[in-house]
Motif scaffolding. Structure first.
Motif, mmCIF file in Angstrom:
data_model
loop_
_atom_site.group_PDB
_atom_site.id
_atom_site.type_symbol
_atom_site.label_atom_id
_atom_site.label_comp_id
_atom_site.label_asym_id
_atom_site.label_seq_id
_atom_site.Cartn_x
_atom_site.Cartn_y
_atom_site.Cartn_z
ATOM 1 N N ASP A 83 0.900 -1.291 -0.035
ATOM 2 C CA ASP A 83 -0.018 -0.085 -0.106
ATOM 3 C C ASP A 83 0.890 1.174 0.006
ATOM 4 N N ASN A 84 2.099 1.210 0.772
ATOM 5 C CA ASN A 84 2.891 2.372 0.858
ATOM 6 C C ASN A 84 3.494 2.870 -0.595
ATOM 7 N N ILE A 85 3.852 1.651 -1.244
ATOM 8 C CA ILE A 85 4.632 1.715 -2.592
ATOM 9 C C ILE A 85 3.405 2.231 -3.554
ATOM 10 N N ARG A 86 2.345 1.877 -3.322
ATOM 11 C CA ARG A 86 1.220 2.317 -4.249
ATOM 12 C C ARG A 86 0.993 3.809 -4.216
ATOM 13 N N LEU A 87 1.183 4.218 -2.674
ATOM 14 C CA LEU A 87 0.808 5.756 -2.559
ATOM 15 C C LEU A 87 2.121 6.446 -2.597
ATOM 16 N N GLY A 88 3.220 6.053 -2.967
ATOM 17 C CA GLY A 88 4.458 6.673 -2.756
ATOM 18 C C GLY A 88 5.195 6.974 -1.845
ATOM 19 N N ASN A 89 4.898 6.245 -0.551
ATOM 20 C CA ASN A 89 5.204 6.473 0.651
ATOM 21 C C ASN A 89 6.495 5.596 0.926
ATOM 22 N N SER A 90 7.509 5.858 2.077
ATOM 23 C CA SER A 90 8.590 4.812 2.142
ATOM 24 C C SER A 90 8.222 3.867 2.949
ATOM 25 N N ILE A 91 9.039 2.715 2.955
ATOM 26 C CA ILE A 91 8.918 1.605 3.580
ATOM 27 C C ILE A 91 9.835 1.423 4.892
ATOM 28 N N GLN A 168 2.679 -1.040 -9.123
ATOM 29 C CA GLN A 168 2.582 0.182 -10.017
ATOM 30 C C GLN A 168 2.092 -0.066 -11.333
ATOM 31 N N ILE A 169 1.397 -1.387 -11.291
ATOM 32 C CA ILE A 169 0.533 -1.728 -12.627
ATOM 33 C C ILE A 169 -0.711 -1.435 -12.511
ATOM 34 N N GLN A 170 -1.492 -0.864 -13.573
ATOM 35 C CA GLN A 170 -2.890 -0.706 -13.223
ATOM 36 C C GLN A 170 -3.854 -1.842 -12.717
ATOM 37 N N ASP A 171 -4.850 -1.454 -11.688
ATOM 38 C CA ASP A 171 -5.549 -2.708 -11.342
ATOM 39 C C ASP A 171 -6.514 -3.289 -12.257
ATOM 40 N N GLU A 172 -6.869 -2.486 -13.379
ATOM 41 C CA GLU A 172 -7.642 -3.040 -14.331
ATOM 42 C C GLU A 172 -7.163 -4.392 -15.107
ATOM 43 N N ASN A 175 -5.873 -7.236 -12.084
ATOM 44 C CA ASN A 175 -7.049 -7.899 -11.665
ATOM 45 C C ASN A 175 -8.077 -8.142 -12.940
ATOM 46 N N LYS A 176 -7.711 -8.209 -13.973
ATOM 47 C CA LYS A 176 -8.545 -8.770 -15.168
ATOM 48 C C LYS A 176 -9.051 -10.119 -14.911
ATOM 49 N N PRO A 177 -10.296 -10.337 -15.073
ATOM 50 C CA PRO A 177 -10.946 -11.680 -14.624
ATOM 51 C C PRO A 177 -11.000 -12.514 -15.948
ATOM 52 N N SER A 178 -10.301 -12.222 -17.090
ATOM 53 C CA SER A 178 -10.066 -13.037 -18.036
ATOM 54 C C SER A 178 -8.638 -13.084 -18.403
ATOM 55 N N GLU A 179 -8.479 -13.878 -19.536
ATOM 56 C CA GLU A 179 -7.107 -13.818 -20.042
ATOM 57 C C GLU A 179 -6.658 -12.448 -20.578
ATOM 58 N N LEU A 180 -5.434 -12.431 -20.619
ATOM 59 C CA LEU A 180 -4.672 -11.050 -20.812
ATOM 60 C C LEU A 180 -4.408 -11.085 -22.475
ATOM 61 N N ASN A 181 -4.515 -10.011 -22.859
ATOM 62 C CA ASN A 181 -4.206 -10.037 -24.479
ATOM 63 C C ASN A 181 -2.784 -9.469 -24.280
ATOM 64 N N GLU A 182 -2.166 -9.531 -25.644
ATOM 65 C CA GLU A 182 -0.815 -9.234 -25.647
ATOM 66 C C GLU A 182 -0.203 -8.202 -25.329
ATOM 67 N N SER A 183 -0.884 -6.976 -25.465
ATOM 68 C CA SER A 183 -0.503 -5.734 -24.579
ATOM 69 C C SER A 183 -0.784 -5.795 -23.317
ATOM 70 N N GLU A 184 -1.774 -6.211 -22.775
ATOM 71 C CA GLU A 184 -2.000 -6.428 -21.199
ATOM 72 C C GLU A 184 -0.762 -7.140 -20.592
ATOM 73 N N PHE A 185 -0.310 -8.268 -21.175
ATOM 74 C CA PHE A 185 0.465 -9.194 -20.789
ATOM 75 C C PHE A 185 1.909 -8.374 -20.978
ATOM 76 N N LYS A 189 4.147 -7.590 -17.383
ATOM 77 C CA LYS A 189 5.719 -7.973 -17.526
ATOM 78 C C LYS A 189 6.544 -6.835 -17.050
ATOM 79 N N LYS A 190 6.061 -5.596 -16.965
ATOM 80 C CA LYS A 190 6.733 -4.413 -16.358
ATOM 81 C C LYS A 190 6.978 -4.286 -15.184
ATOM 82 N N HIS A 191 6.244 -5.204 -14.282
ATOM 83 C CA HIS A 191 6.495 -5.164 -13.020
ATOM 84 C C HIS A 191 7.649 -5.524 -12.495
ATOM 85 N N SER A 192 8.429 -6.513 -13.374
ATOM 86 C CA SER A 192 9.634 -6.825 -12.907
ATOM 87 C C SER A 192 10.952 -5.695 -13.075
#
Length: 356
Positions: A83-91, A168-172, A175-185, A189-192
């Motif tokens: 939550d702190n990372i999402r809000l830009g706070n220190s940990i 830092q990835i968009q919640d949509e 948490n997408k409830p179906s298979e990701l398309n190439e753009s979403e995948f 992958k940027k989370h790394s």
């Protein structure tokens, strides 16, 4: 106690284990008598399985590999950090190391402990519970590999924070409830890279932790991302976390897919050892994982049905089974315990969702 699908709960059944949310608040207490309203609430929370107490299983106790309070506090800490990372706070890195040390202490008290997968979580809690489980599974693997305490600590912190870039990835997309398309995948992958950047800026977090965030999706055969590294080119911690990460994901319900059973996940890991996963680390990992966890309901080749009461580390496919229903489908009137090691002709043919 034994594990049962929520779909098969009946009014009057007795809950055997507390159910918590990610803040450690009890949603439903052990000893509660199941009502229809509870079943509806459990389904709303997307909790698909619970532990139930019954006369024939009163002596079956399913212990977590770490203390319940320690797991709850670790899950709360994971949520706070993210939550702190999402809000830009220190940990606070000191709290992270402190919590990981407590997990290590729990695990070192019993080096021969078998992971029984007794963690019950809501789907919404997945990210935090997953981080803690990957931490626990990674440390157990490190113990199996002979790591000293300092190395276990660095591995544990790395595992706990491996997915921090997802904040830092968009919640949509996340948490997408179906298979990701190439753009979403590609977005996922940027989370790394994002995780590496975040952890590189935190004081007192070692460089290995940032590397694990960056490379835990690399694969032994070079098929992973972001660099397509192979074998020993991949940091050893990342090779450990990769296995723990995939195993916990496979055996957990997600918003877009149902989990698979532990023996199926184990079969997948063994099949992929030498391809996606480091084969020697995979061997160390599976050494302490119950293929058929205590409390699971199984069908036997004899036509009998029962509940797993104990695992066997040396022969993991041959646990002990308490027979509850005989081959004619009648409830057993006498207690009969089969140690499958002593009955080599008897096989587990299926893992069931209910006893009757």
């Amino acid at each position: 106690m034994y594990k049962i699908k929520v779909d098969f709960l009946i009014n009057g059944m007795i809950l055997a284990k507390n159910i918590y949310d990610c803040d450690g608040t009890i949603l439903l207490s052990a000893g509660a008598c199941i009502r229809n309203s509870y079943i509806t609430k459990l389904k709303d929370l997307q909790i698909n399985e619970v532990y139930i107490q019954a006369d024939e299983t009163a002596d079956i106790v399913i212990e977590d590999v770490i203390q319940e309070q320690n797991r709850l506090e670790a899950r709360k800490l994971a949520k706070t950090v993210m939550d702190n990372i999402r809000l830009g706070n220190s940990i606070e890195s000191k709290e992270i190391y402190k919590r990981v040390n407590l997990i290590i202490d729990d695990l070192l008290k019993n080096k021969n402990v078998i992971v029984q997968l007794c963690d019950i979580r809501t789907v919404d809690d997945y990210t935090f519970a997953h981080s803690v489980n990957v931490c626990v599974l990674s440390i157990i693997t490190g113990i199996s590999m002979g790591y000293n305490h300092q190395r276990l600590k660095e591995l544990g912190v790395s595992a706990l924070l491996h997915d921090i870039g997802k904040m830092q990835i968009q919640d949509e997309v996340l948490n997408k409830p179906s298979e990701l398309n190439e753009s979403e995948f590609n977005e996922i992958k940027k989370h790394s890279d994002l995780g590496h950047a975040i952890l590189s800026e935190i004081p007192d977090i070692g460089p290995d932790t940032a590397i694990v965030a960056l490379t835990h999706h690399e694969r032994y055969d070079g098929s992973g991302y972001p660099f397509g590294k192979k074998a020993e080119e991949i940091h050893e911690f990342s090779r450990v976390v990769a296995i723990a990460d995939v195993y916990d994901a496979l055996t957990s319900d997600r918003i877009y897919k149902k989990k698979i059973l532990p023996h199926q996940a184990m079969e997948y890991l063994m099949t992929m050892a030498g391809h996606q996963f480091d084969p020697e680390i995979a061997k160390s990992f599976i050494r302490y994982i119950a293929i058929y966890p205590v409390g699971y309901i199984v069908a036997l080749s004899t036509g009998e049905r029962g509940i797993i009461t104990d695992s066997n580390q040396q022969f993991p496919t041959r646990p002990k089974v308490r027979i509850v229903y005989n081959s004619q489908g009648q409830k057993s009137t006498i207690r009969k315990e089969l140690d499958l090691i002593e009955h080599p002709s008897v096989m587990i043919t299926d893992v069931l969702e209910k006893l009757w």
